[in-house]
Design an enzyme around this catalytic site. Structure first.
Site, PDB file in Angstrom:
ATOM      1  N   HIS A  13      -3.661   7.368   3.286  1.00  0.00           N
ATOM      2  CA  HIS A  13      -4.322   5.478   2.772  1.00  0.00           C
ATOM      3  C   HIS A  13      -4.787   5.683   3.120  1.00  0.00           C
ATOM      4  O   HIS A  13      -5.236   5.542   4.442  1.00  0.00           O
ATOM      5  CB  HIS A  13      -2.848   4.768   2.249  1.00  0.00           C
ATOM      6  CG  HIS A  13      -3.378   3.633   2.097  1.00  0.00           C
ATOM      7  ND1 HIS A  13      -4.022   3.153   0.903  1.00  0.00           N
ATOM      8  CD2 HIS A  13      -2.983   2.079   2.925  1.00  0.00           C
ATOM      9  CE1 HIS A  13      -3.918   1.593   1.262  1.00  0.00           C
ATOM     10  NE2 HIS A  13      -3.766   1.329   2.960  1.00  0.00           N
ATOM     11  N   CYS A  48       0.609  -1.114  -0.016  1.00  0.00           N
ATOM     12  CA  CYS A  48      -0.082   0.132  -0.173  1.00  0.00           C
ATOM     13  C   CYS A  48       0.892   1.634  -0.331  1.00  0.00           C
ATOM     14  O   CYS A  48       0.233   2.421  -0.403  1.00  0.00           O
ATOM     15  CB  CYS A  48      -1.154   0.261   1.292  1.00  0.00           C
ATOM     16  SG  CYS A  48      -1.725  -1.455   1.072  1.00  0.00           S
ATOM     17  N   ASN A  85      -9.915  -0.455   0.551  1.00  0.00           N
ATOM     18  CA  ASN A  85      -8.911  -0.377   0.189  1.00  0.00           C
ATOM     19  C   ASN A  85      -8.566  -1.018  -1.225  1.00  0.00           C
ATOM     20  O   ASN A  85      -8.460  -2.212  -1.382  1.00  0.00           O
ATOM     21  CB  ASN A  85      -8.403  -1.024   1.976  1.00  0.00           C
ATOM     22  CG  ASN A  85      -6.624  -1.376   1.698  1.00  0.00           C
ATOM     23  OD1 ASN A  85      -5.813  -0.384   0.857  1.00  0.00           O
ATOM     24  ND2 ASN A  85      -6.185  -1.786   3.161  1.00  0.00           N
TER      25      ASN A  85
HETATM   26  O1  UT7 Z   1      -3.551  -1.197   3.709  1.00  0.00           O
HETATM   27  C1  UT7 Z   1      -2.910  -1.789   5.095  1.00  0.00           C
HETATM   28  C2  UT7 Z   1      -4.324  -2.999   5.006  1.00  0.00           C
HETATM   29  N1  UT7 Z   1      -4.511  -3.197   6.371  1.00  0.00           N
HETATM   30  C3  UT7 Z   1      -4.842  -2.542   7.476  1.00  0.00           C
HETATM   31  O2  UT7 Z   1      -5.443  -1.699   6.830  1.00  0.00           O
HETATM   32  C4  UT7 Z   1      -5.638  -3.095   8.978  1.00  0.00           C
HETATM   33  C5  UT7 Z   1      -5.998  -2.314   9.900  1.00  0.00           C
HETATM   34  N2  UT7 Z   1      -6.141  -3.282  10.663  1.00  0.00           N
HETATM   35  C6  UT7 Z   1      -7.833  -2.446  10.716  1.00  0.00           C
HETATM   36  O3  UT7 Z   1      -8.234  -1.965   9.802  1.00  0.00           O
HETATM   37  C7  UT7 Z   1      -8.850  -3.434  11.814  1.00  0.00           C
HETATM   38  O4  UT7 Z   1      -8.227  -3.677  12.577  1.00  0.00           O
HETATM   39  C8  UT7 Z   1      -9.513  -4.197  10.912  1.00  0.00           C
HETATM   40  C9  UT7 Z   1     -10.480  -3.065  10.718  1.00  0.00           C
HETATM   41  C10 UT7 Z   1      -9.033  -4.980  10.067  1.00  0.00           C
HETATM   42  C11 UT7 Z   1     -10.741  -4.372  12.626  1.00  0.00           C
HETATM   43  O5  UT7 Z   1     -11.210  -3.811  13.656  1.00  0.00           O
HETATM   44  P1  UT7 Z   1     -10.820  -4.087  15.329  1.00  0.00           P
HETATM   45  O6  UT7 Z   1     -11.699  -2.748  15.853  1.00  0.00           O
HETATM   46  O7  UT7 Z   1      -9.468  -4.100  15.167  1.00  0.00           O
HETATM   47  O8  UT7 Z   1     -11.702  -5.259  15.061  1.00  0.00           O
HETATM   48  P2  UT7 Z   1     -10.879  -5.776  16.000  1.00  0.00           P
HETATM   49  O9  UT7 Z   1      -9.952  -6.982  14.800  1.00  0.00           O
HETATM   50  O10 UT7 Z   1     -10.144  -6.326  17.632  1.00  0.00           O
HETATM   51  O11 UT7 Z   1     -12.078  -7.504  16.207  1.00  0.00           O
HETATM   52  C12 UT7 Z   1     -13.526  -6.906  17.093  1.00  0.00           C
HETATM   53  C13 UT7 Z   1     -14.368  -7.855  16.590  1.00  0.00           C
HETATM   54  C14 UT7 Z   1     -14.510  -9.438  17.054  1.00  0.00           C
HETATM   55  O12 UT7 Z   1     -14.691  -9.793  17.918  1.00  0.00           O
HETATM   56  P3  UT7 Z   1     -14.721 -10.300  19.439  1.00  0.00           P
HETATM   57  O13 UT7 Z   1     -13.465 -11.140  19.278  1.00  0.00           O
HETATM   58  O14 UT7 Z   1     -15.143  -9.110  20.058  1.00  0.00           O
HETATM   59  O15 UT7 Z   1     -16.266 -11.146  19.647  1.00  0.00           O
HETATM   60  C15 UT7 Z   1     -13.990  -9.846  15.293  1.00  0.00           C
HETATM   61  O16 UT7 Z   1     -14.449 -10.999  15.747  1.00  0.00           O
HETATM   62  O17 UT7 Z   1     -14.827  -7.885  15.320  1.00  0.00           O
HETATM   63  C16 UT7 Z   1     -15.638  -9.287  15.154  1.00  0.00           C
HETATM   64  N3  UT7 Z   1     -15.003  -8.825  13.989  1.00  0.00           N
HETATM   65  C17 UT7 Z   1     -16.332  -8.809  12.538  1.00  0.00           C
HETATM   66  N4  UT7 Z   1     -17.512  -8.672  13.094  1.00  0.00           N
HETATM   67  C18 UT7 Z   1     -17.870  -8.753  11.281  1.00  0.00           C
HETATM   68  C19 UT7 Z   1     -13.839  -8.955  12.722  1.00  0.00           C
HETATM   69  N5  UT7 Z   1     -13.946  -8.412  11.379  1.00  0.00           N
HETATM   70  C20 UT7 Z   1     -15.642  -8.375  11.349  1.00  0.00           C
HETATM   71  C21 UT7 Z   1     -16.325  -7.735  10.575  1.00  0.00           C
HETATM   72  N6  UT7 Z   1     -17.500  -8.214  10.229  1.00  0.00           N
HETATM   73  N7  UT7 Z   1     -16.425  -8.401   9.361  1.00  0.00           N
END
Ligand code: UT7
Length: 311
Positions: free
Chosen positions: A236, A112, A266
């Protein structure tokens, strides 16, 4: 004289994939995706539409916008992690499709941050008088490396392309400062493992929030400017919460940050040029405006640029 951008072009595939469409594929919700990422929909390329096809559409528009012809291009740099095939490079395929017979061509793999790496590389060749015009493209067909059964990644990515012609510009304009960096020890947090992207979202999130803010501050300082001089931040487009964190670090109001993530998701190396073009078209980036572009991604890599807009 500095190198700057004299032409821009973009391309987004027609097919729109909404959050509601994704609700039918994986256990997710429109509400979760909107609030956690800022994404509402993304574009998906047709199966037969290759990375080089998207690059071609964006490149043609950039060449036209710059008012040059393809045979004036000395070098083609294509930033992508989703090439048509391992080799030949997308840049050479593009060279052929454009008829840019005088251009050298190579791909850049910096995920990215790829468009930032491309612009900075182009700057070196232009300012050393090696080439008058360098075509830089950021293009991704992430849909082909997305596991549509993995909700951690399937909701994030989209396809698209952006292109710029980098050439000498008027005194005082162009790229004023840059920073590129890498931390290979973090490669394990975001990679293509086998056929698909896998990601440790929380680790990437923490890295991105820290690095985006820090790099933006560094390039502003290197340009001899202060936060108040910034007219537009073009981060980005990975996650609205990451973008807002870097905006807040620069103490900028919302209207001074480019946001296209809701429409495109993204798109990796394409996200910064897609956003930049939109701001230019909307009249929100004008001649002599100071813009800061900042990207980060798999590698881990990062890059930031301060640029005074205009030919
Ligand atoms: O270009 C670079 C590419 N990557 C990035 O920039 C990614 C950077 N990271 C992020 O943007 C975020 O970490 C994410 C959007 C990927 C995830 O958001 P988060 O606030 O960090 O969520 P999390 O991973 O802490 O998950 C929170 C909850 C979890 O459930 P529990 O364990 O609290 O019950 C996940 O299982 O959300 C759940 N979860 C979802 N729920 C519904 C994770 N993905 C999803 C989903 N839909 N798609």
């Amino acid at each position: 004289m500095n190198a700057g951008i004299i032409g821009l072009g973009t391309y987004a595939p027609e097919q729109v994939l909404t959050n509601e469409d994704l609700e039918k594929k994986v256990d997710t919700s429109d509400e979760w995706i909107r609030t956690r990422t800022g994404i509402e929909e993304r574009r998906i390329a047709r199966p037969e539409e290759d990375t080089s096809d998207m690059a071609l559409a964006a490149a043609k528009e950039a060449i036209k916008d710059a008012g040059i012809s393809a045979d004036q291009i000395g070098l083609i740099l294509v930033a992508t992690v989703t090439p048509d095939r391992p080799f030949p490079s997308v840049a050479t395929i593009l060279q052929d499709k454009l008829g840019a017979t005088n251009a050298a061509a190579m791909d850049i793999s910096a995920a990215c941050a790829g468009f930032m790496y491309g612009l900075v590389t182009a700057k070196q060749f232009v300012e050393s008088n090696a080439y008058s015009h360098v075509l830089v493209v950021g293009v991704e067909k992430l849909s082909k490396v997305t596991n549509w059964e993995d909700r951690n990644t399937a909701v994030l990515f989209g396809d698209g392309a952006g292109a710029a012609i980098v050439s000498k510009v008027s005194e005082g304009r162009g790229i004023l400062s840059f920073e590129l960096g890498a931390n290979g020890s973090g490669g394990k947090y975001l990679l293509q493992d086998g056929s698909y992207i896998t990601m440790n979202g929380r680790e990437v999130f923490k890295f991105a929030v820290r690095q985006m803010g820090e790099s933006a501050v560094n390039v502003i300082e290197k340009a001899g400017l202060s936060k108040e001089d910034i007219d537009m931040l073009i981060p980005h487009q990975a996650n609205i919460r990451i973008m807002d964190a870097s905006r807040e670090r620069l103490a900028l109001p919302v209207e001074k940050m480019s946001k296209t993530i809701h429409k495109y998701g993204n798109t990796s190396s394409a996200s910064i040029p897609l956003s930049l073009k939109e701001e230019v078209i909307n009249g929100k980036v004008k001649d002599d405006d100071i813009i800061v572009m900042v990207g980060f991604g798999g590698g881990l890599t990062w890059g930031a640029i301060t640029l005074k807009w205009g030919k």
